[in-house]
Design an enzyme around this catalytic site. Sequence first.
Site, PDB file in Angstrom:
ATOM      1  N   HIS A 227       0.871  -1.187   0.000  1.00  0.00           N
ATOM      2  CA  HIS A 227       0.000   0.000   0.000  1.00  0.00           C
ATOM      3  C   HIS A 227       0.910   1.241   0.000  1.00  0.00           C
ATOM      4  CE1 HIS A 227      -2.260  -2.884   2.614  1.00  0.00           C
ATOM      5  NE2 HIS A 227      -3.363  -2.343   2.169  1.00  0.00           N
TER       6      HIS A 227
ATOM      7  N   ASP B 243       2.315   2.058   3.412  1.00  0.00           N
ATOM      8  CA  ASP B 243       3.328   1.159   3.991  1.00  0.00           C
ATOM      9  C   ASP B 243       4.732   1.651   3.683  1.00  0.00           C
ATOM     10  OD1 ASP B 243       1.123  -0.543   4.256  1.00  0.00           O
ATOM     11  OD2 ASP B 243       1.664  -1.725   2.478  1.00  0.00           O
TER      12      ASP B 243
HETATM   13  C1  XLS Z   1      -7.216  -6.308   5.433  1.00  0.00           C
HETATM   14  C2  XLS Z   1      -6.929  -6.614   4.029  1.00  0.00           C
HETATM   15  C3  XLS Z   1      -5.794  -5.818   3.418  1.00  0.00           C
HETATM   16  C4  XLS Z   1      -5.860  -5.927   1.924  1.00  0.00           C
HETATM   17  C5  XLS Z   1      -5.144  -4.845   1.208  1.00  0.00           C
HETATM   18  O1  XLS Z   1      -7.930  -6.988   6.121  1.00  0.00           O
HETATM   19  O2  XLS Z   1      -6.694  -7.976   3.889  1.00  0.00           O
HETATM   20  O3  XLS Z   1      -4.590  -6.269   3.917  1.00  0.00           O
HETATM   21  O4  XLS Z   1      -5.377  -7.154   1.485  1.00  0.00           O
HETATM   22  O5  XLS Z   1      -5.623  -3.588   1.520  1.00  0.00           O
END
Ligand code: XLS
Length: 433
Positions: free
Chosen positions: A99, A102
């Site tokens: 993301h 991140d």
């Molecule tokens: C959260 C989600 C997130 C997605 C990406 O629960 O799994 O990690 O995979 O935003």
Amino acid sequence: MTDFFADIPEIRFEGPGSTNEFAFRHYDPDETVMGKRMADHLRFAVAYWHNFAWPGGDPFGGQTFERPWFGDTMDHAKMKADAAFEMFRRLGVPYFCFHDADVRPEGADFAENTRNLMEIVEYFGEKMEAGGPKLLWGTANLFSHRRYMAGAATNPDPDVFAFAAATVKTCMDATHRLGGENYVLWGGREGYETLLNTDLVRESEQAGRFLSMVVDYKHKLGFKGTILVEPKPQEPTKHQYDYDVGTIYGFLKRFGLEDEVKINIECGHAILAGHSFEHEIALAAALGIFGSIDMNRNDYQCGWDTDHFPNSTPEVALAYYEILRAGGFDTGGTNFDAKLRRQSLDPADMILAHVGAMDVCARGLKAAAAMLEDDGLEAARRARYAGWNAPEAQAMLGSDLASIAARVESEGINPSPRSARQERLENLVNRFV
Ligand code: XLS
Ligand code: NI
Ligand code: NI
């Protein structure tokens, strides 16, 4: 360079008999399974967020992990990238996912966020060209910052919709620049807490327009990857709009997007929705919208998304069985959307969690391939529906209730129940896992 993983070797395949913790026992990337390299079947990806951005907090306490890259500057972000690519190299994974939030520090405004992100994207690009892994997917974090507390696309405030749309545009640009193979939208806060203040119809129409704009921009950009939506039924909001595969399919049909968007299915989210992982995969495949998976495991005692690393071969085997039946991944892959337990403090824990998970997936894939090649399950399934091959049975589907009633009476049709043989099929599965 960092010395964070300094004492940890590159992980190699040593075979099932190896007692070396830092080795694969089952994942041999070059082993051929059903005519294809295991690495090309599984298409493993490491998730940036859980490994490098998450501090180890839970609802009762904050940070447990101490990482030299925790901090808000671009230098921290680059040190984090160094550590991340050092881990990718040790694991030999072909992909990673991230993301925006991140990988870059939060800026004061949209323009600063974009500058920060693009600087890191350049930095990633150099590392990727120098032999680092490829990008399975990029995504925007539209849920952590307080501006998104009432949703992104579904927010009652049009300025939040605008900020979110601008952010997704930037993240699609970044993903495209890095040659990403998919772009994911997980609607973290696209849902509601109470109906008392919520206009359901308006919010879903906003979400439909938002996703249509994402698809339009993909084509404008010339992005050849796949747009994926990731379902989750609850958490963080009480009612999430993207509940499960079936719900998203209805949403895509409503906005005419079913040929443009596919699904990223997460094991733990399937379980929170009251389904099994393999059910969600099979349904998406049947509807022509299966894209990719987030591989993890949920705690069955807890109604929370615990994102454990997978460690159950039978569970994983049934998931890969459905993926192989569907013809395998196209642009998708196996992203470990999984995190350490908050007491697992050591750098080695990060590496070994993935080693174990990759071995479990390899065993699951091999078991699934053996089941498919054996054909016992498929033969039983074909036999169960064989009656439908008869011309009268097919003709009936084009007929009407009155004609069917007349035929049941004239032919004296009186069905005799047959065993569904569940236990025998479960025994068959156990021969392989
Ligand atoms: C959260 C989600 C997130 C997605 C990406 O629960 O799994 O990690 O995979 O935003
Ligand atoms: Ni996920
Ligand atoms: Ni999750």
